[in-house]
Design a protein around this motif. Structure first.
Motif, PDB file in Angstrom:
ATOM      1  N   THR A  27       0.840  -1.185   0.000  1.00  0.00           N
ATOM      2  CA  THR A  27       0.000   0.000   0.000  1.00  0.00           C
ATOM      3  C   THR A  27       0.872   1.231   0.000  1.00  0.00           C
ATOM      4  O   THR A  27       2.045   1.215   0.353  1.00  0.00           O
ATOM      5  N   GLY A  28       0.281   2.352  -0.397  1.00  0.00           N
ATOM      6  CA  GLY A  28       0.971   3.623  -0.328  1.00  0.00           C
ATOM      7  C   GLY A  28       2.171   3.691  -1.249  1.00  0.00           C
ATOM      8  O   GLY A  28       2.248   3.048  -2.277  1.00  0.00           O
ATOM      9  N   ARG A  29       3.147   4.520  -0.832  1.00  0.00           N
ATOM     10  CA  ARG A  29       4.331   4.717  -1.664  1.00  0.00           C
ATOM     11  C   ARG A  29       5.114   3.427  -1.862  1.00  0.00           C
ATOM     12  O   ARG A  29       5.702   3.200  -2.917  1.00  0.00           O
ATOM     13  N   ALA A  30       5.131   2.581  -0.832  1.00  0.00           N
ATOM     14  CA  ALA A  30       5.907   1.347  -0.930  1.00  0.00           C
ATOM     15  C   ALA A  30       5.400   0.472  -2.058  1.00  0.00           C
ATOM     16  O   ALA A  30       6.171  -0.220  -2.718  1.00  0.00           O
ATOM     17  N   GLY A  31       4.073   0.493  -2.306  1.00  0.00           N
ATOM     18  CA  GLY A  31       3.536  -0.334  -3.372  1.00  0.00           C
ATOM     19  C   GLY A  31       3.886   0.160  -4.745  1.00  0.00           C
ATOM     20  O   GLY A  31       3.825  -0.596  -5.711  1.00  0.00           O
ATOM     21  N   CYS A  32       4.238   1.440  -4.893  1.00  0.00           N
ATOM     22  CA  CYS A  32       4.559   2.019  -6.195  1.00  0.00           C
ATOM     23  C   CYS A  32       6.051   2.291  -6.364  1.00  0.00           C
ATOM     24  O   CYS A  32       6.490   2.577  -7.478  1.00  0.00           O
ATOM     25  N   ALA A  33       6.817   2.221  -5.299  1.00  0.00           N
ATOM     26  CA  ALA A  33       8.234   2.557  -5.374  1.00  0.00           C
ATOM     27  C   ALA A  33       9.000   1.501  -6.157  1.00  0.00           C
ATOM     28  O   ALA A  33       8.619   0.331  -6.191  1.00  0.00           O
ATOM     29  N   ARG A  34      10.082   1.931  -6.754  1.00  0.00           N
ATOM     30  CA  ARG A  34      10.944   0.993  -7.474  1.00  0.00           C
ATOM     31  C   ARG A  34      11.588   0.050  -6.469  1.00  0.00           C
ATOM     32  O   ARG A  34      12.181   0.487  -5.481  1.00  0.00           O
ATOM     33  N   PRO A  35      11.502  -1.268  -6.690  1.00  0.00           N
ATOM     34  CA  PRO A  35      12.068  -2.208  -5.712  1.00  0.00           C
ATOM     35  C   PRO A  35      13.584  -2.140  -5.686  1.00  0.00           C
ATOM     36  O   PRO A  35      14.235  -1.805  -6.674  1.00  0.00           O
ATOM     37  N   VAL A  36      14.128  -2.454  -4.526  1.00  0.00           N
ATOM     38  CA  VAL A  36      15.573  -2.466  -4.389  1.00  0.00           C
ATOM     39  C   VAL A  36      16.136  -3.659  -5.151  1.00  0.00           C
ATOM     40  O   VAL A  36      15.494  -4.697  -5.291  1.00  0.00           O
ATOM     41  N   ARG A  37      17.324  -3.502  -5.717  1.00  0.00           N
ATOM     42  CA  ARG A  37      17.988  -4.579  -6.437  1.00  0.00           C
ATOM     43  C   ARG A  37      19.040  -5.223  -5.527  1.00  0.00           C
ATOM     44  O   ARG A  37      19.579  -4.573  -4.618  1.00  0.00           O
ATOM     45  N   ILE A  38      19.341  -6.483  -5.777  1.00  0.00           N
ATOM     46  CA  ILE A  38      20.404  -7.155  -5.053  1.00  0.00           C
ATOM     47  C   ILE A  38      21.736  -6.606  -5.536  1.00  0.00           C
ATOM     48  O   ILE A  38      22.027  -6.619  -6.741  1.00  0.00           O
TER      49      ILE A  38
ATOM     50  N   TRP B 158      11.991  -2.195 -12.548  1.00  0.00           N
ATOM     51  CA  TRP B 158      10.833  -2.484 -11.701  1.00  0.00           C
ATOM     52  C   TRP B 158      10.627  -3.976 -11.487  1.00  0.00           C
ATOM     53  O   TRP B 158       9.638  -4.374 -10.878  1.00  0.00           O
ATOM     54  N   THR B 159      11.554  -4.793 -11.985  1.00  0.00           N
ATOM     55  CA  THR B 159      11.464  -6.228 -11.745  1.00  0.00           C
ATOM     56  C   THR B 159      11.637  -6.513 -10.260  1.00  0.00           C
ATOM     57  O   THR B 159      12.387  -5.828  -9.565  1.00  0.00           O
ATOM     58  N   SER B 160      10.957  -7.517  -9.772  1.00  0.00           N
ATOM     59  CA  SER B 160      11.021  -7.832  -8.344  1.00  0.00           C
ATOM     60  C   SER B 160      12.443  -8.165  -7.917  1.00  0.00           C
ATOM     61  O   SER B 160      13.307  -8.526  -8.730  1.00  0.00           O
TER      62      SER B 160
ATOM     63  N   LEU C 108       9.265  -7.208 -29.406  1.00  0.00           N
ATOM     64  CA  LEU C 108       8.560  -6.332 -28.474  1.00  0.00           C
ATOM     65  C   LEU C 108       8.640  -6.856 -27.042  1.00  0.00           C
ATOM     66  O   LEU C 108       8.819  -6.077 -26.087  1.00  0.00           O
ATOM     67  N   THR C 109       8.512  -8.163 -26.881  1.00  0.00           N
ATOM     68  CA  THR C 109       8.546  -8.748 -25.535  1.00  0.00           C
ATOM     69  C   THR C 109       9.906  -8.552 -24.890  1.00  0.00           C
ATOM     70  O   THR C 109      10.015  -8.168 -23.716  1.00  0.00           O
ATOM     71  N   ARG C 110      10.968  -8.807 -25.638  1.00  0.00           N
ATOM     72  CA  ARG C 110      12.310  -8.619 -25.074  1.00  0.00           C
ATOM     73  C   ARG C 110      12.591  -7.151 -24.779  1.00  0.00           C
ATOM     74  O   ARG C 110      13.236  -6.810 -23.781  1.00  0.00           O
ATOM     75  N   GLY C 111      12.108  -6.250 -25.655  1.00  0.00           N
ATOM     76  CA  GLY C 111      12.278  -4.824 -25.386  1.00  0.00           C
ATOM     77  C   GLY C 111      11.521  -4.392 -24.148  1.00  0.00           C
ATOM     78  O   GLY C 111      12.036  -3.610 -23.331  1.00  0.00           O
ATOM     79  N   ALA C 112      10.291  -4.894 -23.986  1.00  0.00           N
ATOM     80  CA  ALA C 112       9.512  -4.552 -22.793  1.00  0.00           C
ATOM     81  C   ALA C 112      10.170  -5.095 -21.536  1.00  0.00           C
ATOM     82  O   ALA C 112      10.160  -4.449 -20.477  1.00  0.00           O
TER      83      ALA C 112
ATOM     84  N   ARG D 172      10.675  -6.283  -3.077  1.00  0.00           N
ATOM     85  CA  ARG D 172       9.470  -6.842  -3.702  1.00  0.00           C
ATOM     86  C   ARG D 172       9.783  -8.267  -4.124  1.00  0.00           C
ATOM     87  O   ARG D 172      10.774  -8.524  -4.797  1.00  0.00           O
ATOM     88  N   ILE D 173       8.925  -9.200  -3.724  1.00  0.00           N
ATOM     89  CA  ILE D 173       9.160 -10.620  -3.965  1.00  0.00           C
ATOM     90  C   ILE D 173       8.098 -11.172  -4.903  1.00  0.00           C
ATOM     91  O   ILE D 173       6.900 -10.968  -4.696  1.00  0.00           O
ATOM     92  N   THR D 174       8.546 -11.870  -5.943  1.00  0.00           N
ATOM     93  CA  THR D 174       7.621 -12.605  -6.809  1.00  0.00           C
ATOM     94  C   THR D 174       7.320 -13.951  -6.167  1.00  0.00           C
ATOM     95  O   THR D 174       8.236 -14.698  -5.813  1.00  0.00           O
ATOM     96  N   MET D 175       6.051 -14.255  -6.016  1.00  0.00           N
ATOM     97  CA  MET D 175       5.608 -15.484  -5.366  1.00  0.00           C
ATOM     98  C   MET D 175       4.648 -16.234  -6.296  1.00  0.00           C
ATOM     99  O   MET D 175       3.608 -15.717  -6.658  1.00  0.00           O
ATOM    100  N   PRO D 176       4.978 -17.442  -6.721  1.00  0.00           N
ATOM    101  CA  PRO D 176       4.048 -18.227  -7.544  1.00  0.00           C
ATOM    102  C   PRO D 176       2.926 -18.819  -6.693  1.00  0.00           C
ATOM    103  O   PRO D 176       3.137 -19.233  -5.560  1.00  0.00           O
ATOM    104  N   VAL D 177       1.738 -18.857  -7.247  1.00  0.00           N
ATOM    105  CA  VAL D 177       0.573 -19.436  -6.586  1.00  0.00           C
ATOM    106  C   VAL D 177      -0.036 -20.469  -7.527  1.00  0.00           C
ATOM    107  O   VAL D 177      -0.271 -20.181  -8.703  1.00  0.00           O
ATOM    108  N   ASP D 178      -0.264 -21.663  -7.015  1.00  0.00           N
ATOM    109  CA  ASP D 178      -0.763 -22.774  -7.822  1.00  0.00           C
ATOM    110  C   ASP D 178      -2.103 -23.226  -7.274  1.00  0.00           C
ATOM    111  O   ASP D 178      -2.204 -23.637  -6.121  1.00  0.00           O
TER     112      ASP D 178
END
Length: 571
Positions: free
Chosen positions: A217-228, A396-398, A385-389, A295-301
Motif C-alpha cells: 500500500t501507499g508509496r511502498a507499493g509504487c516505489a521501485r524495488p531495491v535490487r540485489i 521495476w522487476t522484483s 517487443l517482448t524482449r524490449g519490454a 518486492r518478492i515474486t511469489m508463484p501461486v498454484d
C-alpha cells in the motif's frame, strides 16, 4: 498451463499424437526470452535410501509419461512470420529420457551442474530428462561424513558401504514447472512400487482477513524495488560470467503457530518471504547500499494434486511488497541481530498481504502480457517487443523469486528402494532479478535451494548469501517458537510457486492445507541451531561440502575466507 485447460491437458483423455495446442501466455513469454547464457531449467532432486532396478525404472517412467500425455509435447517448427507458437502432442516419447550417470565421487555434482547448464530440447518430446545417480554411503557425492560421525547408509542405519539413489529431473521451464515434474515423479513411484495412489488434497483458499490488498500500500507499493547488490568482482569479470550457481541448505521446519479465530497468524511460506527480505537487506547494507522496499515474486498454484492435475506452467505470479507499517522497523530489522518485535510485525503484515493475493484471481503474468502475446503480429515481431519490454521494465522487476512447494503431498514410495528422504528443487535465476529461493518440506525438514546468476554473484558470495538466509530464517523461527502453541491445532498449509517459477506447497503454490507446520511431537531445533549452527543445519554445495560454521565477514576476493571455504565451490 495458464490458459483455459482443454481436454488435451488433463489426465489420460488426450488424443494420440498430432494434436496441436497454441502456446499460452506464460509459455510464449518464456520462449521469447530463452537465452543460452542462462538456461531456463527447473531441477528436482529426489533422494532415496536404496537402489533402483534400471529396467523397472525405465518402464515406470514411461508409464508415468503415458499417464500424463500433456507432458509428451514438442514445439512445432515454423518461421518467424507465423502467427503463433504451438505444441504438438506426440503420444510417445521421441527418445528415452532416462539416463544413468557414470559412477564416481563427483557424479551428483556433475549431474547438478548439467541441470543448470544443459536445457532439454523443445524440439524433442518430452522436454525433460531423468538422471539416476547412485551415491555410496550416507553422504552426497563428494561430501565426506561429518567429523566424528561414521558414514551412514540406508535410512540412517549407520551401515557403511550401502548405496542410495538420487533421481534428478531436469525440465525446460518454457514447457513445464516444478509442480508438473513432481507429479510425474509421484506417478513414477506409484508405477515402480506398485502401491495404490492415495488421495491428494487440493489447494484451499480461505477468505482473506484484514483489509484486502494487492501486496503493498501507499508509496511502498509504487516505489521501485531495491535490487540485489552485485559483489565486488570487476564489471568485466561479471559480464563474462554465464550460467547459474546453486547451493542447498537443510533447515528444521519451524514449530506450528497458535491460531486465532481459526487462522494461524502466519505460515511457513510467510516466514520464507520475511527471511528472504532480511537476507537481501543485510547483504545490501554490507555492500554499502541503502535499504529500500523489497518486492518478492511469489508463484501461486491452484491446480489439483491428483493424477488429473493439468500439466504445463500452471501457476500465476503475484508480487508481495515486503515493507513494514512502522517506519522505524527497517533499522531494527537490519541490525546485527534483528529485533524480534519488528520481525513479528513484518510477519503479520506479510501474512495479511499473501492471504489476500492467494485468494484473488488474475492474469498469470499480469494484464500487459496479454497484449504482447496477442496474435496480431508475427511471432518474430512479438518476440522483439517482448524482449524490449522486459529490458525497459528491468528496474521495476522484483528483487527475488521465492517459490515454496510446502510439504510434499506425495508418498514417493519406490518400493524396495524406499521412500524419499529429501526433495530439493530450484527455479531459474535469470537477470535482471538474478536470484531465486526454492523450498520444499519432507520428513519434518525444510530443504531450501538458493540459485543465482553468476553475472550478479560469484560462488563465494552465493555461499555467504545462503548463510544470511539461514540466520534470517532462524530469527523468524524464534518468533514462531516464542508464540507457538504445541497443543493447538496446526497452522494452515502454505502455498506458493508458480513459475518455477515456483508457496508453502508445491513449486507453484501448493494448497495451504497441504503444508502443515511441524507436528507437535517434533522437537524444536531452532534454539539448537542458533547456538550451534553446525550441529544440525547443513548446506550442501553440489558435489561437495560447505562448512557453514566458519565465519564469512566478506565473501569478496579481498575478504577473509578459510581455506575450506575457498575450496567449497557451489555448482
Amino acid at each position: 498451463m495458464t490458459s483455459s485447460w482443454t481436454a488435451a491437458g488433463r489426465g489420460t483423455s488426450t488424443p494420440s499424437g498430432g494434436v496441436r495446442i497454441p502456446f499460452p501466455t506464460t509459455d510464449e513469454v518464456s520462449r521469447h526470452c530463452v537465452s543460452d547464457d542462462e538456461p531456463e531449467t527447473v531441477h528436482i532432486e529426489v533422494h532415496l535410501p536404496g537402489r533402483l532396478d534400471p529396467a523397472r525404472l525405465r518402464t515406470a517412467f514411461r508409464r508415468a509419461l503415458l499417464t500424463h500425455p500433456r507432458v509428451l509435447i514438442r514445439e512445432v517448427p515454423g518461421r518467424r512470420h507465423r502467427q503463433s507458437f504451438a505444441w504438438e502432442l506426440t503420444g510417445e516419447p521421441d527418445s528415452d529420457p532416462v539416463r544413468f550417470a557414470r559412477p564416481g565421487p563427483d557424479a551428483l555434482g556433475r549431474a547438478r551442474a548439467r541441470a543448470l547448464t544443459e536445457c532439454p530440447s523443445l524440439a524433442l518430446s518430452p522436454p525433460m530428462r531423468l538422471e539416476v545417480i547412485e551415491v555410496d554411503g550416507g553422504t552426497a557425492a563428494g561430501e565426506p561424513p561429518e567429523a566424528g560421525k561414521p558414514a551412514t547408509g540406508l535410512a540412517g542405519t549407520g551401515l557403511a558401504g550401502t548405496t542410495r539413489t538420487v533421481l534428478l529431473l531436469t525440465m525446460h521451464h518454457t514447457a513445464l514447472d516444478a509442480g508438473s515434474g513432481l507429479r510425474v515423479l509421484a506417478t513414477t513411484a506409484e508405477q515402480y512400487g506398485g502401491s495404490a495412489a492415495l488421495p491428494v488434497p487440493g489447494p484451499v483458499r480461505p477468505a482473506p482477513w484484514g483489509p484486502a490488498g494487492t501486496g503493498g500500500t501507499g508509496r511502498a507499493g509504487c516505489a521501485r524495488p531495491v535490487r540485489i547488490a552485485p559483489d565486488s568482482r570487476p564489471g568485466p569479470v561479471r559480464a563474462r560470467a554465464a550460467g547459474n550457481g546453486m547451493l542447498q541448505a537443510e533447515l528444521p521446519v519451524p514449530p506450528r503457530v497458535g491460531r486465532s479465530g481459526g487462522l494461524a497468524p502466519w505460515t511457513v511460506n510467510d516466514q520464507l518471504l520475511v527471511a528472504a527480505t532480511l537476507m537481501v537487506g543485510r547483504w545490501n547494507v554490507s555492500r554499502g547500499r541503502p535499504a529500500g522496499p523489497v518486492r518478492i515474486t511469489m508463484p501461486v498454484d491452484d491446480r489439483p494434486r491428483g493424477r488429473e492435475m493439468p500439466m504445463g506452467n500452471g501457476t500465476r505470479l503475484v508480487e508481495v511488497v515486503m515493507t513494514s507499517e512502522d517506519p522505524r522497523d527497517p533499522d531494527l530489522l537490519l541490525g546485527e541481530r534483528p529485533d524480534l518485535a519488528a520481525v513479528t510485525r513484518l510477519l503479520r503484515t506479510t501474512a495479511r498481504r499473501t492471504r489476500a493475493l492467494k485468494s484473488a484471481h488474475g492474469a498469470p503474468l499480469g494484464p500487459g502480457t496479454g497484449l504482447l502475446t496477442a496474435p496480431l503480429l508475427p511471432v518474430g515481431l512479438r518476440g522483439t517487443l517482448t524482449r524490449g519490454a522486459r529490458r525497459a521494465a528491468a528496474p521495476w522487476t522484483s528483487t527475488v523469486l521465492v517459490t515454496n512447494l510446502g510439504r510434499v503431498p506425495y508418498a514417493l514410495d519406490f518400493g524396495d528402494a524406499g521412500r524419499a528422504t529429501a526433495v530439493w528443487f530450484s527455479a531459474p535465476a535469470r537477470m535482471p532479478r538474478g536470484l531465486s529461493v526454492a523450498a520444499a518440506s519432507t520428513g519434518g525438514r525444510l530443504h531450501v535451494t538458493l540459485r543465482w546468476s553468476r553475472a550478479l554473484l560469484g560462488d563465494a558470495s552465493g555461499a555467504y548469501l545462503t548463510s544470511l538466509f539461514e540466520q534470517a530464517f532462524s530469527a523468524t523461527s524464534q518468533v514462531t517458537r516464542s508464540g507457538s502453541n504445541t497443543w493447538g491445532a496446526g497452522p494452515e498449509a502454505d502455498v506458493l510457486e508458480a513459475g518455477v517459477p515456483e508457496a508453502d506447497a508445491l513449486e507453484a503454490g501448493a494448497p495451504e492445507a497441504d503444508v502443515p507446520e511441524a507436528d507437535a511431537s517434533t522437537p524444536d531445533l531452532t534454539t539448537a541451531n542458533a547456538e550451534a549452527p553446525g550441529d544440525r543445519r547443513k548446506a550442501r554445495r553440489p558435489g561437495g561440502p560447505h562448512n557453514r560454521d566458519a565465519l564469512c565477514p566478506d565473501p569478496t576476493p579481498s575478504g577473509a575466507r578459510s581455506a575450506r571455504q575457498n575450496h567449497a565451490r557451489p555448482s
